[in-house]
Design a protein around this motif. Structure first.
Motif, PDB file in Angstrom:
ATOM      1  N   GLY A   1      46.916  51.185  39.256  1.00 55.50           N
ATOM      2  CA  GLY A   1      47.148  52.259  40.211  1.00 55.50           C
ATOM      3  C   GLY A   1      46.117  52.326  41.319  1.00 55.50           C
ATOM      4  N   PHE A   2      45.116  51.462  41.277  1.00 56.79           N
ATOM      5  CA  PHE A   2      44.002  51.528  42.224  1.00 56.79           C
ATOM      6  C   PHE A   2      44.284  50.765  43.510  1.00 56.79           C
ATOM      7  N   ASP A   3      44.905  49.590  43.367  1.00 58.48           N
ATOM      8  CA  ASP A   3      45.159  48.755  44.531  1.00 58.48           C
ATOM      9  C   ASP A   3      46.231  47.748  44.155  1.00 58.48           C
ATOM     10  N   ASP A   4      47.128  47.442  45.106  1.00 58.74           N
ATOM     11  CA  ASP A   4      48.210  46.517  44.784  1.00 58.74           C
ATOM     12  C   ASP A   4      48.101  45.168  45.494  1.00 58.74           C
ATOM     13  N   SER A   5      46.978  44.899  46.147  1.00 59.29           N
ATOM     14  CA  SER A   5      46.816  43.599  46.794  1.00 59.29           C
ATOM     15  C   SER A   5      46.149  42.575  45.870  1.00 59.29           C
ATOM     16  N   VAL A   6      45.636  43.047  44.742  1.00 57.34           N
ATOM     17  CA  VAL A   6      45.069  42.172  43.712  1.00 57.34           C
ATOM     18  C   VAL A   6      45.563  42.651  42.356  1.00 57.34           C
ATOM     19  N   TYR A   7      45.979  41.714  41.523  1.00 57.10           N
ATOM     20  CA  TYR A   7      46.402  42.018  40.159  1.00 57.10           C
ATOM     21  C   TYR A   7      45.276  41.610  39.220  1.00 57.10           C
ATOM     22  N   THR A   8      44.835  42.510  38.360  1.00 59.78           N
ATOM     23  CA  THR A   8      43.802  42.175  37.370  1.00 59.78           C
ATOM     24  C   THR A   8      44.305  42.515  35.981  1.00 59.78           C
TER      25      THR A   8
ATOM     26  N   GLY B   1      48.207  38.862  50.717  1.00 55.16           N
ATOM     27  CA  GLY B   1      47.768  39.581  51.900  1.00 55.16           C
ATOM     28  C   GLY B   1      46.258  39.599  52.040  1.00 55.16           C
ATOM     29  N   ALA B   2      45.784  40.506  52.883  1.00 53.85           N
ATOM     30  CA  ALA B   2      44.344  40.638  53.101  1.00 53.85           C
ATOM     31  C   ALA B   2      43.708  41.464  51.994  1.00 53.85           C
ATOM     32  N   LEU B   3      42.451  41.194  51.704  1.00 50.84           N
ATOM     33  CA  LEU B   3      41.700  41.937  50.698  1.00 50.84           C
ATOM     34  C   LEU B   3      40.999  43.115  51.358  1.00 50.84           C
ATOM     35  N   ASN B   4      41.176  44.307  50.784  1.00 54.04           N
ATOM     36  CA  ASN B   4      40.508  45.492  51.315  1.00 54.04           C
ATOM     37  C   ASN B   4      39.356  45.897  50.400  1.00 54.04           C
TER      38      ASN B   4
ATOM     39  N   SER C   1      40.461  46.301  46.698  1.00 64.84           N
ATOM     40  CA  SER C   1      40.757  45.049  46.004  1.00 64.84           C
ATOM     41  C   SER C   1      39.484  44.285  45.678  1.00 64.84           C
ATOM     42  N   CYS C   2      38.489  44.362  46.568  1.00 59.98           N
ATOM     43  CA  CYS C   2      37.199  43.725  46.284  1.00 59.98           C
ATOM     44  C   CYS C   2      36.541  44.362  45.065  1.00 59.98           C
ATOM     45  N   ALA C   3      36.536  45.693  45.025  1.00 57.59           N
ATOM     46  CA  ALA C   3      35.933  46.403  43.897  1.00 57.59           C
ATOM     47  C   ALA C   3      36.679  46.118  42.601  1.00 57.59           C
ATOM     48  N   LYS C   4      37.988  46.046  42.695  1.00 54.45           N
ATOM     49  CA  LYS C   4      38.828  45.812  41.515  1.00 54.45           C
ATOM     50  C   LYS C   4      38.543  44.446  40.888  1.00 54.45           C
ATOM     51  N   ALA C   5      38.513  43.409  41.727  1.00 58.12           N
ATOM     52  CA  ALA C   5      38.235  42.061  41.230  1.00 58.12           C
ATOM     53  C   ALA C   5      36.809  41.944  40.711  1.00 58.12           C
ATOM     54  N   ALA C   6      35.861  42.547  41.441  1.00 65.31           N
ATOM     55  CA  ALA C   6      34.458  42.472  41.037  1.00 65.31           C
ATOM     56  C   ALA C   6      34.225  43.161  39.706  1.00 65.31           C
TER      57      ALA C   6
ATOM     58  N   THR D   1      45.333  34.427  49.545  1.00 65.93           N
ATOM     59  CA  THR D   1      44.959  35.526  50.434  1.00 65.93           C
ATOM     60  C   THR D   1      44.638  34.998  51.823  1.00 65.93           C
ATOM     61  N   CYS D   2      44.991  35.780  52.842  1.00 59.90           N
ATOM     62  CA  CYS D   2      44.703  35.388  54.222  1.00 59.90           C
ATOM     63  C   CYS D   2      43.311  35.818  54.661  1.00 59.90           C
ATOM     64  N   GLY D   3      42.527  36.413  53.710  1.00 59.60           N
ATOM     65  CA  GLY D   3      41.151  36.768  54.044  1.00 59.60           C
ATOM     66  C   GLY D   3      40.855  38.234  53.823  1.00 59.60           C
ATOM     67  N   PHE D   4      39.723  38.671  54.321  1.00 58.97           N
ATOM     68  CA  PHE D   4      39.321  40.064  54.190  1.00 58.97           C
ATOM     69  C   PHE D   4      39.912  40.889  55.331  1.00 58.97           C
ATOM     70  N   GLN D   5      40.288  42.110  55.000  1.00 59.23           N
ATOM     71  CA  GLN D   5      40.844  43.018  55.991  1.00 59.23           C
ATOM     72  C   GLN D   5      39.808  43.326  57.071  1.00 59.23           C
ATOM     73  N   ALA D   6      40.262  43.395  58.305  1.00 61.82           N
ATOM     74  CA  ALA D   6      39.338  43.642  59.415  1.00 61.82           C
ATOM     75  C   ALA D   6      38.710  45.025  59.323  1.00 61.82           C
ATOM     76  N   GLY D   7      39.432  46.000  58.829  1.00 61.38           N
ATOM     77  CA  GLY D   7      38.917  47.360  58.719  1.00 61.38           C
ATOM     78  C   GLY D   7      39.978  48.260  58.135  1.00 61.38           C
ATOM     79  N   GLU D   8      39.588  49.465  57.747  1.00 59.89           N
ATOM     80  CA  GLU D   8      40.514  50.424  57.183  1.00 59.89           C
ATOM     81  C   GLU D   8      40.458  51.718  57.974  1.00 59.89           C
TER      82      GLU D   8
END
Length: 465
Positions: free
Chosen positions: A260-267, A285-288, A291-296, A315-322
């Motif tokens: 429920g935290f983020d859907d761009s990474v599955y853990t 998609g891009a990592l926000n 998603s970084c916190a979730k994987a880490a 992944t196409c890379g890190f998100q430019a900003g939120e």
């Protein structure tokens, strides 16, 4: 007093002390049948019961210590006696190297004890923090979990909540729900009720090694039988991370975490060839920041207990900003992910299934990540920047009346950004048949089972928090 009278007195005292309660029922659900042994059953607080049941038993044959707060007795109020009982559980877990499960259901501190209640919480927090990374800890939020107890619960390796439970630092109407806890990344799993949450905690504990020096548990397993679907996914370039994991890992073994935290990474935690693994799979998609916190977070837990981690990179890379955040916030979040991957010494394997661009590739599968093995599907595209950008910079002059920029980019992808070029450059160890992913991962994990790494002496690395 005769021996018979003494036994009669003991039976009477135990009957009064050990009464049926939700806490004891929950502990019975956690442990293998008939294995629970209660500790400090006669301990009393000034107002009566200590408001917690503590003890130990077996979960799938492994010794586990646990406590369950008893809201039916003095609202489960936390005071000096309750803290002493819980502290004993942690002390015994230290001595025996056994996991700890905490079941939370209390309205908070025993206010009549004043500063003693604060000291009680402090002792429990210190115990939990000291054991972090030494033995697995699982929190089950079965009812109300408030204030300092919320910090203690959230400090566990995994947090499982009942849908009806509440977790908060300070009371705020409607904000401490399980759904909000999942969205905030506090609850790893939300179940329909307390019984289901305890069953899930039991399953998670069974998947973990007993402590940070123990070997992984071994399970019976069967292949999913879906390996052939990976070839089609490679051809189409379209596969959900959850379906990829389902096809590669043992049948019905994956337990999704922080869904429920983020859907761009599955853990998830799953088994492969009967052995527990951590799984990180990006969705394309891009990592926000989330998603970084979730994987880490998954990598950090797995590394503490020498659990191998398989990372599927697409992944196409890190998100430019939120929206609403400083765009440079992503620099910190990306650095955090890279730091955790680099610092981890557990076996690490990366499989590039699709896009792997720039810093995101470096952080999760490149030399910085310290991957022991990097595999790639034929569908992989490995590039320093987005292919369109690189093609425009390096091959813009190739655009002609008969060859547009899209065709130039396609040539770049097929040549310089292909997995075969990456393999020739040593960036990738092998380009594999997607249908053979499972067998190759099992072989690689068997090869890496004895991995040991000696690092530079230091107290700890400075994570960019």
């Amino acid at each position: 007093m005769s021996a018979e009278s003494k036994m009669s007195l003991l039976a009477s005292a135990r009957e009064k002390a050990v009464v049926a309660s939700p806490a004891r029922e929950r502990l019975a659900l956690l442990f293998d049948e008939g294995t629970f042994t209660e500790l400090d059953a006669f301990a009393k607080a000034a107002g009566g019961s200590a408001g917690v049941v503590t003890g130990y038993g077996a979960v799938e044959g492994t010794t586990v210590f646990a406590f369950a707060q008893d809201k039916s007795d003095a609202n489960g109020a936390v005071g000096r006696v309750q803290a002493a009982k819980i502290k004993k559980v942690y002390d015994l877990a230290v001595k025996t190297g056994s996991p700890v499960v905490g079941i939370y259901d209390s309205f908070g501190a025993a206010l009549t004890e004043g500063n003693d209640a604060l000291a009680a919480y402090g002792e429990m927090l210190l115990c939990g923090n000291s054991l972090s990374g030494v033995v697995p800890q699982v929190s089950v939020v079965a009812g109300v979990c408030a204030g300092c107890a919320a910090m203690l619960a959230a400090g566990a390796d995994f947090v499982v909540m009942s849908k009806k439970a509440e977790l908060f630092l300070t009371p705020a109407k409607g904000e401490g729900t399980a759904d909000n806890a999942a969205k905030a990344g506090v609850a790893h799993i939300v179940e329909k009720d307390a019984d289901a949450a305890i069953a899930k905690a039991r399953h998670l504990v069974s998947m973990m090694p007993q402590n940070n020096l123990s070997s992984l548990p071994i399970f019976d397993f069967a292949a999913s039988g879906l390996e052939a679907s990976l070839t089609a996914a490679c051809e189409s370039g379209d596969i959900k991370a959850a379906d990829l994991v389902k096809a590669v890992f043992d049948a019905d073994s994956a337990v999704e975490l922080l869904g429920g935290f983020d859907d761009s990474v599955y853990t998830a935690m799953a088994t492969l060839g009967g052995f527990t693994c951590g799984v990180v799979a990006t969705e394309g998609g891009a990592l926000n920041a989330r998603s970084c916190a979730k994987a880490a977070r998954l990598m950090q837990v797995c590394d503490a207990f020498q659990i191998p981690v398989v990372t599927f990179v697409n992944t196409c890379g890190f998100q430019a900003g939120e929206s609403g955040h400083n765009p440079l916030r992503m620099v910190r979040e990306a650095a955090k992910l890279a730091h955790v991957y680099a610092e981890a010494t557990t076996p690490k394997i990366a499989v590039v299934t699709g896009k792997a661009y720039g810093p995101a590739y470096v952080a999760m599968a490149g030399k910085n990540a310290g991957a022991d093995l990097v595999l790639a599907w034929p569908s992989a595209v490995i590039s320093a920047l987005k292919p369109e950008t690189v093609a425009a910079i390096l091959h813009g002059d190739d655009v002609t009346k008969n060859k547009d920029m899209a065709a130039v980019t396609a040539d770049y992808i097929a040549g310089e950004a292909s997995p075969y070029q990456a393999s020739a450059d040593g960036t990738v160890d092998d380009v594999i048949d997607p249908a053979n992913t499972r067998n190759l991962l099992i072989s690689a994990l068997d090869m890496l089972s004895g991995k040991r790494v000696t690092k530079l002496p230091k107290k700890h690395g400075n994570l960019p928090l």
